[in-house]
Design a protein around this motif. Structure first.
Motif, PDB file in Angstrom:
ATOM      1  N   ALA A   1       5.467  -4.375 -16.280  1.00 46.60           N
ATOM      2  CA  ALA A   1       5.516  -5.070 -14.990  1.00 46.60           C
ATOM      3  C   ALA A   1       4.570  -4.461 -13.966  1.00 46.60           C
ATOM      4  CB  ALA A   1       6.941  -5.049 -14.437  1.00 46.60           C
ATOM      5  N   VAL A   2       4.105  -3.234 -14.196  1.00 45.22           N
ATOM      6  CA  VAL A   2       3.257  -2.536 -13.222  1.00 45.22           C
ATOM      7  C   VAL A   2       1.817  -3.033 -13.330  1.00 45.22           C
ATOM      8  CG1 VAL A   2       2.293  -0.295 -12.575  1.00 45.22           C
ATOM      9  CG2 VAL A   2       4.732  -0.498 -13.115  1.00 45.22           C
ATOM     10  N   ALA A   3       1.305  -3.556 -12.227  1.00 42.32           N
ATOM     11  CA  ALA A   3      -0.073  -4.063 -12.189  1.00 42.32           C
ATOM     12  C   ALA A   3      -1.046  -3.032 -11.637  1.00 42.32           C
ATOM     13  CB  ALA A   3      -0.135  -5.329 -11.335  1.00 42.32           C
ATOM     14  N   ALA A   4      -0.529  -2.115 -10.813  1.00 43.31           N
ATOM     15  CA  ALA A   4      -1.386  -1.118 -10.170  1.00 43.31           C
ATOM     16  C   ALA A   4      -0.570   0.136  -9.910  1.00 43.31           C
ATOM     17  CB  ALA A   4      -1.954  -1.666  -8.857  1.00 43.31           C
ATOM     18  N   ALA A   5      -1.259   1.241  -9.695  1.00 46.25           N
ATOM     19  CA  ALA A   5      -0.585   2.507  -9.407  1.00 46.25           C
ATOM     20  C   ALA A   5      -1.455   3.345  -8.497  1.00 46.25           C
ATOM     21  CB  ALA A   5      -0.275   3.267 -10.696  1.00 46.25           C
TER      22      ALA A   5
ATOM     23  N   LEU B   1       2.732  -8.904  -7.078  1.00 48.07           N
ATOM     24  CA  LEU B   1       2.418  -7.953  -8.133  1.00 48.07           C
ATOM     25  C   LEU B   1       2.995  -6.574  -7.814  1.00 48.07           C
ATOM     26  CD1 LEU B   1      -1.287  -9.007  -8.796  1.00 48.07           C
ATOM     27  CD2 LEU B   1       0.716  -9.523 -10.194  1.00 48.07           C
ATOM     28  N   VAL B   2       3.539  -5.930  -8.828  1.00 52.14           N
ATOM     29  CA  VAL B   2       4.223  -4.644  -8.676  1.00 52.14           C
ATOM     30  C   VAL B   2       3.221  -3.493  -8.707  1.00 52.14           C
ATOM     31  CG1 VAL B   2       5.889  -3.063  -9.754  1.00 52.14           C
ATOM     32  CG2 VAL B   2       6.357  -5.531  -9.675  1.00 52.14           C
ATOM     33  N   SER B   3       3.391  -2.560  -7.771  1.00 51.61           N
ATOM     34  CA  SER B   3       2.576  -1.338  -7.749  1.00 51.61           C
ATOM     35  C   SER B   3       3.496  -0.132  -7.878  1.00 51.61           C
ATOM     36  CB  SER B   3       1.786  -1.229  -6.444  1.00 51.61           C
ATOM     37  OG  SER B   3       0.842  -2.271  -6.324  1.00 51.61           O
ATOM     38  N   ALA B   4       3.062   0.858  -8.634  1.00 56.97           N
ATOM     39  CA  ALA B   4       3.825   2.093  -8.774  1.00 56.97           C
ATOM     40  C   ALA B   4       3.205   3.170  -7.895  1.00 56.97           C
ATOM     41  CB  ALA B   4       3.839   2.555 -10.226  1.00 56.97           C
TER      42      ALA B   4
ATOM     43  N   VAL C   1       7.776   5.550  -8.730  1.00 59.27           N
ATOM     44  CA  VAL C   1       8.615   4.419  -8.366  1.00 59.27           C
ATOM     45  C   VAL C   1       7.785   3.146  -8.408  1.00 59.27           C
ATOM     46  CG1 VAL C   1      10.099   3.417  -6.593  1.00 59.27           C
ATOM     47  CG2 VAL C   1      10.017   5.895  -6.860  1.00 59.27           C
ATOM     48  N   ALA C   2       8.311   2.126  -9.095  1.00 64.19           N
ATOM     49  CA  ALA C   2       7.666   0.821  -9.126  1.00 64.19           C
ATOM     50  C   ALA C   2       8.165   0.015  -7.934  1.00 64.19           C
ATOM     51  CB  ALA C   2       7.991   0.105 -10.432  1.00 64.19           C
ATOM     52  N   LEU C   3       7.251  -0.450  -7.094  1.00 68.84           N
ATOM     53  CA  LEU C   3       7.596  -1.117  -5.844  1.00 68.84           C
ATOM     54  C   LEU C   3       7.135  -2.564  -5.845  1.00 68.84           C
ATOM     55  CD1 LEU C   3       6.439   1.790  -3.529  1.00 68.84           C
ATOM     56  CD2 LEU C   3       8.812   1.112  -3.893  1.00 68.84           C
ATOM     57  N   THR C   4       8.031  -3.458  -5.425  1.00 73.60           N
ATOM     58  CA  THR C   4       7.705  -4.880  -5.321  1.00 73.60           C
ATOM     59  C   THR C   4       7.422  -5.209  -3.864  1.00 73.60           C
ATOM     60  OG1 THR C   4       9.153  -5.387  -7.185  1.00 73.60           O
ATOM     61  CG2 THR C   4       8.528  -7.221  -5.752  1.00 73.60           C
ATOM     62  N   PRO C   5       6.293  -5.842  -3.555  1.00 75.93           N
ATOM     63  CA  PRO C   5       5.978  -6.163  -2.158  1.00 75.93           C
ATOM     64  C   PRO C   5       6.922  -7.226  -1.601  1.00 75.93           C
ATOM     65  CG  PRO C   5       4.421  -7.227  -3.625  1.00 75.93           C
ATOM     66  CD  PRO C   5       5.262  -6.331  -4.488  1.00 75.93           C
ATOM     67  N   THR C   6       6.962  -7.319  -0.276  1.00 75.77           N
ATOM     68  CA  THR C   6       7.722  -8.368   0.390  1.00 75.77           C
ATOM     69  C   THR C   6       6.743  -9.355   1.030  1.00 75.77           C
ATOM     70  OG1 THR C   6       7.805  -7.215   2.521  1.00 75.77           O
ATOM     71  CG2 THR C   6       9.511  -6.654   0.906  1.00 75.77           C
ATOM     72  N   ARG C   7       7.273 -10.394   1.653  1.00 74.94           N
ATOM     73  CA  ARG C   7       6.399 -11.357   2.328  1.00 74.94           C
ATOM     74  C   ARG C   7       5.649 -10.710   3.482  1.00 74.94           C
ATOM     75  NH1 ARG C   7       7.231 -16.835   1.806  1.00 74.94           N
ATOM     76  NH2 ARG C   7       6.704 -17.134   4.000  1.00 74.94           N
ATOM     77  N   GLU C   8       6.280  -9.698   4.092  1.00 76.41           N
ATOM     78  CA  GLU C   8       5.693  -9.084   5.282  1.00 76.41           C
ATOM     79  C   GLU C   8       4.830  -7.861   4.975  1.00 76.41           C
ATOM     80  OE1 GLU C   8       9.043  -9.578   4.985  1.00 76.41           O
ATOM     81  OE2 GLU C   8       9.008 -11.518   6.031  1.00 76.41           O
ATOM     82  N   ARG C   9       5.137  -7.157   3.870  1.00 76.53           N
ATOM     83  CA  ARG C   9       4.472  -5.877   3.634  1.00 76.53           C
ATOM     84  C   ARG C   9       4.029  -5.750   2.177  1.00 76.53           C
ATOM     85  NH1 ARG C   9       5.043  -3.178   8.258  1.00 76.53           N
ATOM     86  NH2 ARG C   9       3.797  -1.461   7.417  1.00 76.53           N
ATOM     87  N   ALA C  10       2.794  -5.249   2.006  1.00 77.81           N
ATOM     88  CA  ALA C  10       2.263  -4.945   0.675  1.00 77.81           C
ATOM     89  C   ALA C  10       2.344  -3.437   0.452  1.00 77.81           C
ATOM     90  CB  ALA C  10       0.809  -5.414   0.566  1.00 77.81           C
ATOM     91  N   ILE C  11       2.140  -3.022  -0.787  1.00 78.45           N
ATOM     92  CA  ILE C  11       2.124  -1.602  -1.118  1.00 78.45           C
ATOM     93  C   ILE C  11       0.710  -1.081  -0.890  1.00 78.45           C
ATOM     94  CG2 ILE C  11       2.721   0.138  -2.831  1.00 78.45           C
ATOM     95  CD1 ILE C  11       4.994  -1.837  -1.907  1.00 78.45           C
ATOM     96  N   LYS C  12       0.584  -0.049  -0.078  1.00 81.70           N
ATOM     97  CA  LYS C  12      -0.733   0.492   0.290  1.00 81.70           C
ATOM     98  C   LYS C  12      -1.161   1.546  -0.725  1.00 81.70           C
ATOM     99  CE  LYS C  12      -4.174   1.409   3.244  1.00 81.70           C
ATOM    100  NZ  LYS C  12      -5.059   2.090   2.259  1.00 81.70           N
ATOM    101  N   LEU C  13      -2.226   1.271  -1.444  1.00 80.24           N
ATOM    102  CA  LEU C  13      -2.828   2.237  -2.356  1.00 80.24           C
ATOM    103  C   LEU C  13      -4.079   2.807  -1.698  1.00 80.24           C
ATOM    104  CD1 LEU C  13      -2.515   0.323  -5.750  1.00 80.24           C
ATOM    105  CD2 LEU C  13      -0.872   1.889  -4.692  1.00 80.24           C
ATOM    106  N   GLU C  14      -4.314   4.096  -1.899  1.00 77.43           N
ATOM    107  CA  GLU C  14      -5.469   4.747  -1.284  1.00 77.43           C
ATOM    108  C   GLU C  14      -6.698   4.572  -2.173  1.00 77.43           C
ATOM    109  OE1 GLU C  14      -5.154   5.808   1.725  1.00 77.43           O
ATOM    110  OE2 GLU C  14      -2.982   5.492   1.692  1.00 77.43           O
ATOM    111  N   GLY C  15      -7.836   4.252  -1.551  1.00 77.41           N
ATOM    112  CA  GLY C  15      -9.053   3.993  -2.315  1.00 77.41           C
ATOM    113  C   GLY C  15      -9.502   5.159  -3.163  1.00 77.41           C
ATOM    114  N   THR C  16      -9.144   6.371  -2.768  1.00 73.48           N
ATOM    115  CA  THR C  16      -9.573   7.548  -3.511  1.00 73.48           C
ATOM    116  C   THR C  16      -8.582   7.965  -4.593  1.00 73.48           C
ATOM    117  OG1 THR C  16     -10.485   9.765  -3.238  1.00 73.48           O
ATOM    118  CG2 THR C  16      -8.505   9.274  -1.970  1.00 73.48           C
TER     119      THR C  16
END
Length: 430
Positions: free
Chosen positions: A120-124, A212-215, A160-175
């Motif tokens: 289920a994890v699309a990104a980490a 999409l789920v991000s860990a 932790v695998a996190l599912t976004p909401t309508r208001e907030r996405a999971i912030k991944l750092e570019g580095t």
């Protein structure tokens, strides 16, 4: 399952191939330093893809492992286009990104790749340590459609695998982020209108709209130094804010068009406050502040003219996966001693590293100096006082026996620097 403190090094995960993309423009020395850290990753298999300008490509020739790199030339100052070139070249199942002014922990890829054992994890993404090598620059965060971030409270080192909401996405750092290649290629990669700044935040929000789920993987850590560039000095004082203003125009037009004016005023106020802090600290003069804020305004106006183009799926790789042979195996050594033996300890650390071992060196002085951790091209080196802080939450002064302090520091760093197994948990952002 994801790697656990104290467990034996995990075997390579069959089929979990990772392509690491490093983009570099104007920082050849930083690029080479980043690659010396990437060359000692525990994970197997992985390949290293470098998208660099002419000076960066020339500098690579000095590296003893240069033949093991896949190098693409790109001289334009556009991080999104450069990253898309890296994705197109990537032949791994997972595509990971790290900035050229960062250095990964030896188990960085191991921990990131393990998160994808959950289909289920699309990104980490992982945690980022700052200049002193100990304090965290960023950890788990969410982001809204106006670009405002908020911390996500995680307990302990478990991913932790996190599912976004309508208001907030999971912030991944570019580095410090990774994606299934099929996912990021299917999304069209990064929007080339973001030449610098907010490129990954835009991608995070596009992923969020699709649910999409991000860990978040706390033990997947990189050290980020903020090296000097054409847009900022080594002390993080900006040289120009044009591209930041332009990226905000593109971002707010795409994700918050109904709140654009209010959100832009908030951004302006934040940049003005930042400039004032630099002014008070003596980093800039009043004329510099006026020039910087004017460049922000001009950039925003120019960014509004950057018209959106459809982001089409990126093509499959036209090359085979090129496995990088790491310079280190899964074993590691921890060396420690008083500061007056630092020269001998460094010589031993270099000899062990040349023999294929990941090495951490701890040098303690009879003082209360704060500790710092840095990568020295062959080994990690931590220096500080026997009675001084390492973790900044510690008391200002604490009395230690040398043997107990050495063991405490070894325990503090072991989880992120070695392969261990932890369970993946699931949650939503706060």
């Amino acid at each position: 399952m994801i790697p656990t403190p104290g467990a034996a090094p995990a075997p390579a995960r069959a089929g979990v191939s990772v392509s690491v993309v490093v983009v570099s423009h104007g920082r050849p020395q930083a690029l080479c330093r980043c690659l010396t850290g990437l060359a000692r990753q525990i994970h197997d298999p992985y390949e290293i893809i470098v998208v660099a300008d002419t000076p960066g490509r020339a500098a690579l020739a000095r590296l003893p492992f240069a033949a093991g790199l896949h190098v693409t030339g790109f001289d334009e100052a556009n991080i999104s286009r450069a990253r898309n070139l890296g994705i197109t070249a990537a032949a791994g199942d997972i595509v990971a990104f790290i900035d050229d002014d960062a250095v990964p922990e030896p188990a960085w890829l191991h921990h990131l790749a393990a998160a994808f054992s959950d289909s289920a994890v699309a990104a980490a993404g992982g945690y980022v340590r700052g200049r002193n090598g100990i304090s965290f620059q960023s950890r788990a965060r969410s982001v809204d459609h106006c670009g405002r971030t908020a911390p996500i409270r995680l307990r302990g080192p478990h991913p932790v695998a996190l599912t976004p909401t309508r208001e907030r996405a999971i912030k991944l750092e570019g580095t410090n982020m990774a994606f299934r290649r099929t996912v990021i290629a299917g999304l069209g990669g990064f929007d080339p209108r973001y030449r610098f700044f907010l490129d990954e935040t835009d991608l995070n929000l596009r992923m969020g709209r699709r649910g999409l789920v991000s860990a978040i993987v706390p033990l997947a850590q990189v050290h980020h130094g903020f090296a000097a560039s054409r847009l900022r000095r080594a002390d993080r004082v900006p040289r120009d804010l044009h591209e930041i203003g332009a990226s905000w125009a593109v971002f707010l037009s795409a994700h918050a068009p109904d709140r654009l004016d209010a959100a832009w005023r908030r951004v302006q106020a934040g940049e003005r406050a930042r400039a004032i802090r630099h002014l008070i600290a003596g980093g800039i003069e009043p004329a510099d502040m006026r020039r910087l804020l004017a460049s922000l305004e001009a950039g925003f106006a120019e960014g509004l003219t950057r018209r959106a183009q459809p982001l089409v799926s990126l093509p499959p790789p036209a090359r085979d996966f090129s496995r990088f042979v790491p310079l280190s195996g899964p074993g590691d050594r921890f060396l420690a001693g008083p500061s007056w033996r630092l020269g001998a300890l460094r010589a031993k650390a270099r000899a062990l590293a040349e023999g294929g071992t990941n090495v951490t060196l701890l040098s303690l002085s009879p003082s209360a100096f704060f500790h710092r951790m840095e990568w020295r091209d062959t080994h990690w080196e931590q220096r500080g006082g026997l009675f001084g802080k390492s973790d900044r939450s510690q008391p200002l002064l604490a009395f230690w026996r040398p043997s107990r302090r050495i063991e405490a520091e070894r325990e503090r760093i072991t989880a992120a620097r070695s392969a261990a197994e932890l369970c993946l948990e699931s949650a939503g952002p706060d």
